[in-house]
Motif scaffolding. Structure first.
Motif, mmCIF file in Angstrom:
data_model
loop_
_atom_site.group_PDB
_atom_site.id
_atom_site.type_symbol
_atom_site.label_atom_id
_atom_site.label_comp_id
_atom_site.label_asym_id
_atom_site.label_seq_id
_atom_site.Cartn_x
_atom_site.Cartn_y
_atom_site.Cartn_z
ATOM 1 N N CYS A 70 -8.409 2.910 -2.064
ATOM 2 C CA CYS A 70 -8.127 3.464 -3.394
ATOM 3 C C CYS A 70 -9.435 3.872 -4.074
ATOM 4 C CB CYS A 70 -7.433 2.430 -4.270
ATOM 5 S SG CYS A 70 -5.765 2.055 -3.790
ATOM 6 N N GLU A 71 -9.344 4.890 -4.913
ATOM 7 C CA GLU A 71 -10.524 5.331 -5.642
ATOM 8 C C GLU A 71 -10.887 4.364 -6.761
ATOM 9 O OE1 GLU A 71 -9.380 9.204 -6.953
ATOM 10 O OE2 GLU A 71 -9.967 10.141 -5.064
ATOM 11 N N THR A 72 -9.907 3.687 -7.334
ATOM 12 C CA THR A 72 -10.149 2.856 -8.517
ATOM 13 C C THR A 72 -10.477 1.400 -8.199
ATOM 14 O OG1 THR A 72 -7.773 2.484 -8.690
ATOM 15 C CG2 THR A 72 -8.707 4.295 -9.990
ATOM 16 N N ASN A 73 -10.082 0.903 -7.019
ATOM 17 C CA ASN A 73 -10.359 -0.493 -6.680
ATOM 18 C C ASN A 73 -10.538 -0.633 -5.172
ATOM 19 O OD1 ASN A 73 -7.729 -0.492 -5.604
ATOM 20 N ND2 ASN A 73 -6.866 -1.127 -7.558
ATOM 21 N N ASN A 74 -10.658 -1.853 -4.688
ATOM 22 C CA ASN A 74 -10.897 -2.082 -3.264
ATOM 23 C C ASN A 74 -9.621 -2.217 -2.445
ATOM 24 O OD1 ASN A 74 -13.663 -1.973 -3.428
ATOM 25 N ND2 ASN A 74 -13.873 -4.162 -3.871
ATOM 26 N N MET A 75 -8.482 -1.939 -3.039
ATOM 27 C CA MET A 75 -7.208 -2.033 -2.333
ATOM 28 C C MET A 75 -7.040 -0.831 -1.394
ATOM 29 S SD MET A 75 -5.778 -4.766 -3.687
ATOM 30 C CE MET A 75 -4.023 -4.678 -3.628
ATOM 31 N N MET A 76 -6.165 -0.996 -0.413
ATOM 32 C CA MET A 76 -5.842 0.096 0.503
ATOM 33 C C MET A 76 -4.512 0.710 0.081
ATOM 34 S SD MET A 76 -8.356 0.177 2.607
ATOM 35 C CE MET A 76 -7.941 0.995 4.107
ATOM 36 N N GLU A 77 -4.387 2.020 0.296
ATOM 37 C CA GLU A 77 -3.143 2.716 -0.020
ATOM 38 C C GLU A 77 -2.837 3.707 1.097
ATOM 39 O OE1 GLU A 77 -3.195 5.392 -3.367
ATOM 40 O OE2 GLU A 77 -5.207 6.089 -2.868
ATOM 41 N N GLY A 123 0.781 -1.230 0.000
ATOM 42 C CA GLY A 123 0.000 0.000 0.000
ATOM 43 C C GLY A 123 0.811 1.277 0.000
ATOM 44 N N LEU A 124 2.113 1.180 0.125
ATOM 45 C CA LEU A 124 2.973 2.364 0.182
ATOM 46 C C LEU A 124 3.661 2.553 -1.160
ATOM 47 C CD1 LEU A 124 3.829 4.564 2.150
ATOM 48 C CD2 LEU A 124 5.720 3.123 2.843
ATOM 49 N N SER A 125 3.331 3.643 -1.829
ATOM 50 C CA SER A 125 3.902 3.933 -3.142
ATOM 51 C C SER A 125 5.350 4.389 -2.991
ATOM 52 C CB SER A 125 3.079 5.029 -3.818
ATOM 53 O OG SER A 125 3.584 5.320 -5.090
ATOM 54 N N ASN A 126 6.111 4.292 -4.064
ATOM 55 C CA ASN A 126 7.520 4.688 -3.984
ATOM 56 C C ASN A 126 7.710 6.192 -4.192
ATOM 57 O OD1 ASN A 126 6.934 4.578 -6.783
ATOM 58 N ND2 ASN A 126 9.061 4.170 -7.282
#
Length: 170
Positions: free
Chosen positions: A146-153, A47-50
């Protein structure tokens, strides 16, 4: 006689606390929504972007200088640049060895990801004490859907703190 005085004093304290709590709720009700700075990198580990977006949000105009915002985001991105490549390597190694180790090979990357989040939280707290609390802003690392899917970010939330008047006795 003294017991009556204690009861009156406690009632006054409770009334003051209720008034303070109501005033704080009123201030928070009219505070603007927090600014969300999303990850913009091409690699995401747990969930952590680079990388976080360094474009200056229009909602912060007049609150903080664009140069200060960019410098803060660059410090956050620098921290990610140092730690995430190691996390990715451990994730790849962990995935390759996962079947042989019954999943235990993923523990190092989980611990490293937690350490990366903690170092980002410490960096944001340093930024808050250095500059942003003086400007009535508060930066936090927050987990969001996330706005686009059910994942967490993980995103950076920039909250607007209420301006509380400071009374100075003359």
């Amino acid at each position: 006689m003294m017991e009556d005085f204690d009861e009156i004093y406690e009632e006054e304290e409770e009334e003051e606390e209720d008034e303070d709590r109501a005033a704080e709720e009123q201030l928070l009700k009219y505070a603007p929504d927090p600014v969300v700075v999303r990850g913009s990198g091409h690699v995401t580990v747990f969930g952590l972007s680079n990388k976080f977006e360094s474009e200056f949000p229009s909602a912060l105009t007049g609150k903080v200088a664009p140069e200060e915002f960019k410098a803060s985001i660059n410090r956050v991105n620098g921290c990610l640049r140092k730690t995430l490549p190691v996390n990715v390597r451990w994730l790849l190694c962990g995935c390759l060895c996962c079947c042989c180790t019954l999943g235990f090979s993923l523990w190092p990357v989980i611990c490293l990801s937690k350490r990366t989040r903690r170092s980002l939280e410490k960096l944001l707290e340093w930024e808050n004490t250095r500059l942003y609390h003086k400007l009535c802003l508060h930066w936090i690392l927050s987990k969001r859907k996330c706005e686009t899917n059910n994942m967490m970010e993980y995103v950076i939330l920039i909250e607007f703190l209420p301006k509380i008047p400071i009374f100075r006795p003359d």
